[in-house]
Scaffold this motif. Sequence first.
Motif, short mmCIF file in Angstrom:
data_model
loop_
_atom_site.label_atom_id
_atom_site.label_comp_id
_atom_site.label_asym_id
_atom_site.label_seq_id
_atom_site.Cartn_x
_atom_site.Cartn_y
_atom_site.Cartn_z
N PHE A 1 0.84 -1.21 0.00
CA PHE A 1 0.00 0.00 0.00
C PHE A 1 0.87 1.26 0.00
CE2 PHE A 1 -1.94 3.38 2.58
CZ PHE A 1 -3.03 3.69 1.78
N LEU A 2 1.92 1.24 0.81
CA LEU A 2 2.82 2.40 0.86
C LEU A 2 3.55 2.59 -0.48
CD1 LEU A 2 4.36 1.98 4.43
CD2 LEU A 2 2.64 3.66 3.68
N ILE A 3 3.94 1.48 -1.09
CA ILE A 3 4.59 1.56 -2.40
C ILE A 3 3.62 2.15 -3.44
CG2 ILE A 3 5.48 0.18 -4.32
CD1 ILE A 3 6.80 -1.64 -2.29
N GLY A 4 2.37 1.69 -3.40
CA GLY A 4 1.37 2.23 -4.33
C GLY A 4 1.13 3.72 -4.11
N THR A 5 1.09 4.14 -2.84
CA THR A 5 0.89 5.55 -2.53
C THR A 5 2.07 6.39 -3.03
OG1 THR A 5 -0.36 4.94 -0.55
CG2 THR A 5 0.45 7.21 -0.70
N SER A 6 3.28 5.89 -2.80
CA SER A 6 4.47 6.58 -3.28
C SER A 6 4.50 6.63 -4.81
CB SER A 6 5.72 5.89 -2.75
OG SER A 6 6.88 6.57 -3.18
N CYS A 7 4.06 5.54 -5.42
CA CYS A 7 3.98 5.49 -6.89
C CYS A 7 3.03 6.56 -7.42
CB CYS A 7 3.53 4.10 -7.33
SG CYS A 7 3.29 3.91 -9.09
N PHE A 8 1.90 6.75 -6.74
CA PHE A 8 0.92 7.77 -7.14
C PHE A 8 1.53 9.17 -7.09
CE2 PHE A 8 -1.97 10.91 -5.18
CZ PHE A 8 -2.78 11.18 -6.28
N PHE B 1 16.70 -3.47 5.39
CA PHE B 1 16.77 -2.10 4.89
C PHE B 1 17.00 -2.08 3.37
CE2 PHE B 1 19.68 1.33 3.60
CZ PHE B 1 18.88 2.44 3.82
N VAL B 2 17.93 -2.90 2.89
CA VAL B 2 18.22 -2.96 1.46
C VAL B 2 16.99 -3.44 0.68
CG1 VAL B 2 19.59 -4.16 -0.30
CG2 VAL B 2 20.69 -3.27 1.76
N LEU B 3 16.29 -4.44 1.20
CA LEU B 3 15.11 -4.98 0.52
C LEU B 3 14.01 -3.94 0.38
CD1 LEU B 3 13.57 -7.34 -0.71
CD2 LEU B 3 12.88 -8.02 1.61
N VAL B 4 13.69 -3.27 1.50
CA VAL B 4 12.63 -2.26 1.47
C VAL B 4 13.02 -1.09 0.57
CG1 VAL B 4 11.33 -0.61 2.86
CG2 VAL B 4 11.76 -2.91 3.74
N THR B 5 14.28 -0.64 0.70
CA THR B 5 14.74 0.48 -0.13
C THR B 5 14.70 0.13 -1.61
OG1 THR B 5 16.20 1.23 1.66
CG2 THR B 5 16.64 2.09 -0.55
N SER B 6 15.12 -1.08 -1.96
CA SER B 6 15.11 -1.52 -3.35
C SER B 6 13.70 -1.56 -3.91
CB SER B 6 15.77 -2.89 -3.47
OG SER B 6 17.11 -2.84 -3.03
N LEU B 7 12.76 -2.07 -3.10
CA LEU B 7 11.36 -2.11 -3.55
C LEU B 7 10.83 -0.70 -3.83
CD1 LEU B 7 9.86 -4.84 -1.18
CD2 LEU B 7 10.24 -5.01 -3.66
N PHE B 8 11.14 0.24 -2.94
CA PHE B 8 10.66 1.61 -3.14
C PHE B 8 11.34 2.28 -4.34
CE2 PHE B 8 8.66 1.23 0.97
CZ PHE B 8 7.62 2.15 0.92
N ILE B 9 12.65 2.05 -4.49
CA ILE B 9 13.35 2.66 -5.63
C ILE B 9 12.80 2.14 -6.96
CG2 ILE B 9 15.57 2.78 -6.83
CD1 ILE B 9 16.93 2.91 -4.12
N LEU B 10 12.64 0.82 -7.04
CA LEU B 10 12.22 0.21 -8.30
C LEU B 10 10.75 0.45 -8.60
CD1 LEU B 10 12.93 -1.65 -10.69
CD2 LEU B 10 12.30 -3.60 -9.24
N MET B 11 9.87 0.12 -7.64
CA MET B 11 8.44 0.11 -7.92
C MET B 11 7.74 1.43 -7.59
SD MET B 11 7.53 -3.74 -6.54
CE MET B 11 5.86 -3.61 -7.17
N ALA B 12 8.33 2.23 -6.68
CA ALA B 12 7.66 3.47 -6.28
C ALA B 12 8.31 4.71 -6.86
CB ALA B 12 7.65 3.58 -4.75
N ASP B 13 9.48 4.55 -7.46
CA ASP B 13 10.18 5.73 -7.95
C ASP B 13 10.59 5.59 -9.42
OD1 ASP B 13 11.04 8.32 -7.24
OD2 ASP B 13 13.11 7.64 -7.17
N LEU B 14 11.45 4.63 -9.71
CA LEU B 14 12.03 4.53 -11.05
C LEU B 14 10.99 4.18 -12.11
CD1 LEU B 14 14.56 4.59 -12.75
CD2 LEU B 14 14.95 2.19 -12.20
N MET B 15 10.27 3.10 -11.95
CA MET B 15 9.31 2.67 -12.96
C MET B 15 8.16 3.67 -13.14
SD MET B 15 9.20 -1.43 -12.12
CE MET B 15 7.87 -1.73 -13.28
N PRO B 16 7.53 4.17 -12.08
CA PRO B 16 6.44 5.14 -12.28
C PRO B 16 6.90 6.42 -13.00
CG PRO B 16 6.41 4.29 -10.04
CD PRO B 16 7.68 3.82 -10.65
N LYS B 17 8.08 6.91 -12.66
CA LYS B 17 8.56 8.15 -13.28
C LYS B 17 8.87 7.95 -14.76
CE LYS B 17 10.22 10.52 -9.15
NZ LYS B 17 11.37 11.13 -8.45
N ARG B 18 9.40 6.80 -15.13
CA ARG B 18 9.67 6.54 -16.55
C ARG B 18 8.38 6.46 -17.34
NH1 ARG B 18 14.21 1.97 -17.38
NH2 ARG B 18 13.68 2.53 -19.53
#
Length: 443
Positions: free
Chosen positions: A12-19, A108-125
């Motif tokens: 849910f947090l990843i989806g919110t950040s993606c939005f 920490f690495v797992l959560v950060t990676s999920l947010f970078i990939l799914m909540a930041d990098l992919m949505p912005k592209r």
Amino acid sequence: MSFFDNAVIILFLIGTSCFFSMSEIALAASRKIRLRQMASDGDLRAEKVLMLQANPGNFFTVVQIGLNAVAIMGGIVGESAFTPYIHSFLAPWLSEPWLGKVSFFLSFVLVTSLFILMADLMPKRVAMAIPEKVALILVGPLLVSITVFKPLVWFFNSLASMLFRLLQIQTSRNDEVTSDDIYAVMDAGAEAGVLDKDEQLMMEKVFEMQTIPVTAAMTARESLSYFLLQDSEEEIKRKISEDPHSNFLVCDGQLDVIKGFVNAKKLLICVINGQSISLKNNELVESCFIIPDTLSLSESMEYFKNSRADFAVVINEYSLVVGIVTSKDLQDAVMGAWSLPESEEQIIARDDNSWLMDGVTPITDVMRALDIEDFPQDHNYETIAGFMMYMLRKIPKCTDSVTHSGFKFEVVDVDAYKVDQLLVTRLNAHPVTDISLIPEPQA
């Protein structure tokens, strides 16, 4: 909470950040021109996006509130969600104190990676690729978020505005469309294949009509064929046969004493009917439209339109005739190579690195053909022949040359002090502007 509950919260947090990430990029990258077209077609969502772009303070504030709040919550929930399971998985191989540290680090690495990939990098592209579509989809929820967080938005936005005023930083965006913006769009269209090269050239010339003087399109004084009131019928027929035109200027004794012009069709009708030709006949000579040489091409077209004329004499400040211009000349100046047969083109490419140019070629056409950004002191001349004369500081002669912006401009033909033709060659080096005169043979 169970692992499943924690995973649902993380998603849910990843989806919110993606939005919020997609909203930020989409609204910033959406093109106003396309949004205005959508709004004019009745799309209310496009009007809302334009409203947010016009007042970006609230929009950016709520995006930053959402992104930062989600990042903090993701760190808290993620650490508690994954650390125990990683701790249990690594327990057979590691012991304390390394077991706890490594488990926390991997979580920490797992959560950060999920947010970078799914909540930041992919949505912005995705938002960068189709900004208008994404903006139209997300503008509704974004407006709801602005309403929900209105107190916080007002507080942070007011604080930021106060700091900007104290620092005297301009925050309002200038959305005026300049000619450079239009040229950039046309260049992009040509590179994408939407515009043909000749179409791009014609559109650029249309925008340059305000700056190009009418003298760049006229037939110069030394090339004029005209009648004198004192000319005999045989002399008139000889001039027509040697240099046929649709209209001829009529002068009294000399070129600068203008009486009007005569249409060649009227003279032909007189010949067919067996009538004598006399330019003193008021029925043959029509009044002539006269314009100053300070007009631009655009202003000249306006004069032609208002007077319903297609032939005009261009005079300078001393009331001397400098040339004549017709509506076809103005059309040719805009249409360029489209309206000229190959034999009349002013710039002919010999190969990829050399060109033959008429001396009367406008300097703007030379800049465009050779991709030269500017010429030195170009307000002092209008043609490539004028450039040579200005740089050489004398009347050019054959083999005189000037080097500028990696090109060598060499005079190859001179007719009665007039530079008739030049050979332009691309050089390997790109030296600064200088003058290179080939020594003349000693007498």
